[in-house]
Scaffold this motif. Structure first.
Motif: not given
Length: 379
Positions: A27-36
């Motif tokens: 899944i392609s995740l934004t940086l904030p979502k990756r950090l979360g």
């Protein structure tokens, strides 16, 4: 303990990183979502350690909630890892074949999305089934004929429980089911072959009552496993004293003048000078040779010097692997892994799959058991 924690964090952390890598590829995740996501996985990684800290501080309810969440996740993550690695091996093999044959076989190579979601779905389904299997306590029956059992005694029934792991997850409801099965077998002797407790015993007041109420004609006996030392030997001793179990730590007794019951202390407390390690040959030789000799030893290891000096060794510790295919690893460490084994010189070993669960409240292809052993005269 520090070394164990470092190894645990390294290995368990690697599984979390693998999960993170597979998910972020799927899944392609934004940086904030990756950090979360990374933060959530970090909390799950340290949940078993946080839970133990809460237990030591007496913060019981949060400890039980964290324990359940953290250990269920541990089981799901292990199952996901096994399934995902199989997908990875298949993918690599397909690409090698494609390279060698110079043919495009992209259609049969799973996408990153499929390589994540298929193993994850499989892991969740197996974990769900495994949770129900862990509640389904089986009764295994074993009959042993021996000329050392007097004819007038008739059948002598031993009921073995092992690796119950009373603690934040296995509590009074599970123990009540276990002891109901034990009582239904109408035992003459009850034995616990180690790891009856998992952690501190302070919050087990209801379990104390249940353990005290279960009865056996010729007595109740227990030995230490590795977790008795982790939980605290003094608190375990008090628990056994309160509930009428006799602890055998490098010592033995003669039950009703007919059966030698000898208990071997687990070596887990050796570094702290807590284990009472006595040569088994020497210990066994102290009891009447004409009696049936029952040896209780937590780990399913056979002392070659003692082989032939006992009639039956009862052990546990392996959990039968608990969650397949973990059995492959336990069998490498303990080749005598589960079930009955005939040893040299007429001795036998029975290894219980365990009655409770350690860590994940999940069992897969290794259901919990109580073991009913009938000793009958062979004349």
């Amino acid at each position: 303990m520090t070394f164990f924690l470092l190894v645990f964090i390294l290995l368990y952390g690697s599984l979390h990183y693998y999960f993170y890598a597979k998910l972020t590829r799927a899944i392609s995740l934004t940086l904030p979502k990756r950090l979360g996501l990374a933060l959530v996985l970090l909390v799950l990684l340290f949940t078993p350690i946080i839970e133990r800290s809460f237990v030591r501080l007496g913060i019981e309810t949060p400890a039980r909630i964290l324990s359940f969440i953290g250990y269920v996740w541990m089981g799901v993550l292990f199952l996901f890892f096994v399934a995902a690695v199989i997908f990875d091996i298949y993918t690599i093999a397909a690409r090698v074949v494609s390279c060698l044959s110079r043919k495009d076989i992209a259609r049969i190579v799973p996408s990153p999305r499929l390589s994540f979601f298929a193993p994850m779905l499989l892991a969740v389904v197996i974990a769900g089934y495994g949770y129900t299997e862990a509640q389904d306590i089986r009764t295994e029956f074993l009959t042993i004929k021996s000329s050392k059992i007097p004819v007038h005694a008739g059948r002598i029934r031993i009921v073995q429980i092992s690796d119950v792991h009373l603690g934040t997850i296995v509590r009074e409801d599970r123990l009540r089911s276990i002891l109901h099965a034990v009582a239904a077998a109408k035992p003459d002797i009850i034995v616990s072959t180690g790891d009856l407790v998992d952690g501190q015993t302070d919050g087990l007041s209801r379990c104390r009552i249940l353990l005290k109420d279960v009865e056996a004609k010729y007595g109740k006996y227990a030995i230490t496993g590795n977790h008795e030392f982790y939980a605290g030997l003094d608190s375990f001793n008090r628990l056994m004293q309160d509930t009428g179990f006799k602890i055998l730590r490098g010592e033995g007794t003669v039950a009703d003048g007919m059966i030698n019951i000898i208990g071997i202390d687990d070596p887990a407390g050796e570094r702290q000078g807590l284990s009472r390690l006595v040569p088994e040959k020497e210990l066994l030789s102290q009891f009447p040779s004409g009696h049936f000799a029952l040896l209780l030893k937590h780990k399913p290891l056979v002392d070659k010097d003692a082989d032939g000096r006992f009639d039956l060794q009862l052990s546990g510790h392996t959990h039968g692997g608990q969650i397949f295919p973990f059995r492959v690893i336990t069998r490498m460490v303990f080749p005598l892994n589960r079930g009955l084994y005939r040893l040299g010189s007429g001795s036998r070993l029975y290894v219980s799959r365990g009655t409770g669960t350690w860590g994940p409240p999940i069992r897969f292809l290794a259901p919990p058991e109580i073991t009913v052993i009938d000793l009958v005269p062979d004349h």
